[in-house]
Scaffold this motif. Structure first.
Motif, PDB file in Angstrom:
ATOM      1  N   SER A 259      70.590  98.874 106.078  1.00 39.31           N
ATOM      2  CA  SER A 259      69.999  97.687 105.483  1.00 39.31           C
ATOM      3  C   SER A 259      69.623  97.980 104.047  1.00 39.31           C
ATOM      4  CB  SER A 259      68.747  97.250 106.268  1.00 39.31           C
ATOM      5  OG  SER A 259      67.761  98.281 106.250  1.00 39.31           O
ATOM      6  N   SER A 260      69.481  96.907 103.252  1.00 39.95           N
ATOM      7  CA  SER A 260      69.082  97.056 101.855  1.00 39.95           C
ATOM      8  C   SER A 260      67.567  97.226 101.773  1.00 39.95           C
ATOM      9  CB  SER A 260      69.508  95.822 101.051  1.00 39.95           C
ATOM     10  OG  SER A 260      70.901  95.671 101.075  1.00 39.95           O
ATOM     11  N   ILE A 261      67.130  98.123 100.907  1.00 35.48           N
ATOM     12  CA  ILE A 261      65.697  98.354 100.740  1.00 35.48           C
ATOM     13  C   ILE A 261      65.420  98.722  99.290  1.00 35.48           C
ATOM     14  CG2 ILE A 261      65.920 100.774 101.450  1.00 35.48           C
ATOM     15  CD1 ILE A 261      63.067 100.555 102.608  1.00 35.48           C
ATOM     16  N   ALA A 262      64.338  98.182  98.742  1.00 34.80           N
ATOM     17  CA  ALA A 262      63.931  98.472  97.370  1.00 34.80           C
ATOM     18  C   ALA A 262      62.946  99.639  97.373  1.00 34.80           C
ATOM     19  CB  ALA A 262      63.280  97.243  96.735  1.00 34.80           C
ATOM     20  N   LEU A 263      63.223 100.631  96.538  1.00 34.41           N
ATOM     21  CA  LEU A 263      62.389 101.826  96.439  1.00 34.41           C
ATOM     22  C   LEU A 263      62.012 102.053  94.979  1.00 34.41           C
ATOM     23  CD1 LEU A 263      64.639 104.009  98.748  1.00 34.41           C
ATOM     24  CD2 LEU A 263      62.417 103.053  99.389  1.00 34.41           C
ATOM     25  N   ARG A 264      60.785 102.461  94.746  1.00 27.91           N
ATOM     26  CA  ARG A 264      60.312 102.645  93.385  1.00 27.91           C
ATOM     27  C   ARG A 264      60.817 103.970  92.819  1.00 27.91           C
ATOM     28  NH1 ARG A 264      55.927 100.134  91.079  1.00 27.91           N
ATOM     29  NH2 ARG A 264      55.022  99.663  93.120  1.00 27.91           N
TER      30      ARG A 264
END
Length: 353
Positions: A259-264
């Motif tokens: 799945s797509s996930i946003a990470l800093r």
């Protein structure tokens, strides 16, 4: 004798609690599903708290909410019924209702989705009009490809570039595993484009070069399975996304991201890591946007160019340069890829011009 029979033997039903009723006397409640709203005045959510969707997981959404410069938290939300079939994807800016505290067991509702500035999509194949939205509101695309193990696929990179230009994203090419093979010949395929290129060894992540292009930007990563995309993401963000190896028999990478996930990013900015794919359909793309992925000075259809009618304004730069012998063998290969993409999408073959 039934309960509705006259129990005292007379013909009167005045003293009978049930005898005077039958099935037609029973009030049937309407089905609550499909009822009209109780009021025509619907909430506008103008003052609703806002957030940014960081991941999607089986109908639940992680949403980054900031109450102040030092108060950020990721809460769990679901999509409100009033949104209907409107999709919510990683990168969306949304308005929220309900419990936005982020406490254990709390659940907010996504009630509005803001207008998207960019939208990365793909389809099952080039003839499929049904698109799958991957990420919204990214600034740029980091295309990750290995110099070897697995072997680089130029035509897949061409597809990524077309999708990036169509979505309004700035493409960046990152070549990994350069200690296993020299990427010079591969990179020659893209000489006619003004691409920003970053190279990386298996044992050395080029932090300075990557931070220079990633900091303070929202970057979506794409790449064939097994090219080292998740390894790069982990090094840059400190996360622990699963990494895999390439199958020695098939030469294919194993899918490790589902799945797509946003990470800093450690020093600022965000990376949206997407699942590795082995195909990238472009059935949703306007064929006019294919030109930009093959020529350094693209003129999209519909823009005036030196007196050429608007309905004939194409940029055939790569065609002209190949025919003039300027691009050599690699130019011929790119022209073949260009023609295959266009004809696969049902557009006119530029070789017939």
């Amino acid at each position: 004798m039934s309960w509705w029979d006259d129990v005292d033997g007379d013909d009167s039903d005045a003293d009978e609690p049930y005898g005077q009723y039958d099935e037609s006397s029973v009030r049937v409640r309407p089905n609550p599903k499909g009822n009209r709203p109780r009021t025509k005045v619907r909430p506008t959510y103008e003052d609703a708290p806002t957030g940014w969707v960081t991941n999607v997981d089986r109908g639940r959404f992680g949403v980054l909410v900031a109450s102040g410069a030092d108060d950020e938290r990721v809460i769990t939300a679901t999509k409100a019924r009033e949104l209907g079939k409107k999709s919510v994807v990683t990168g969306d800016h949304v308005s929220l209702a309900g419990d936005v505290s982020g406490d254990a067991g709390s659940l907010a509702r996504i009630v509005k989705v803001a207008e998207r500035t960019t939208l990365l999509r793909r389809s099952a194949d080039d003839t499929d009009d049904v698109e799958r939205v991957i990420v919204a509101n990214a600034d740029q695309m980091l295309v990750v490809v290995a110099a070897a193990d697995p072997e680089p696929r130029t035509r897949l990179i061409d597809r990524y570039l077309v999708a990036a230009f169509d979505a309004g994203l700035d493409p960046i090419l990152c070549i990994t595993k350069t200690d296993l093979a020299d990427p010079t010949a591969f990179l020659a395929h893209f000489d006619c484009l003004d691409l920003r290129i970053v190279t990386s060894r298996s044992d050395d992540v080029p932090f300075d070069a990557l931070h220079e292009v990633l900091d303070d930007r929202v970057t979506v990563t794409v790449g064939h399975s097994g090219v080292g995309k998740s390894t790069l993401v982990n090094a840059l963000t400190g996360s622990s996304r699963a990494t895999g190896v390439v199958n020695a028999v098939t030469g294919r990478g194993r899918h490790t991201s589902s799945s797509s996930i946003a990470l800093r990013v450690r020093d600022g900015g965000w990376i949206i890591d997407t699942p590795g794919v082995r195909s990238f359909g472009l059935g949703h793309v306007d064929p006019a946007n294919v030109f930009r992925a093959f020529a350094s000075h693209a003129v999209p259809v519909g823009e005036p160019a030196d007196g050429i009618p608007l309905d004939q304004a194409h940029d055939w730069e790569i065609v002209d340069r190949v025919q003039a012998g300027e691009l050599g063998p690699t130019g011929v290969e790119r022209l073949d890829s260009f023609r295959a993409l266009l004809t696969g999408m049902g557009a006119e073959d530029p070789g017939t011009e």
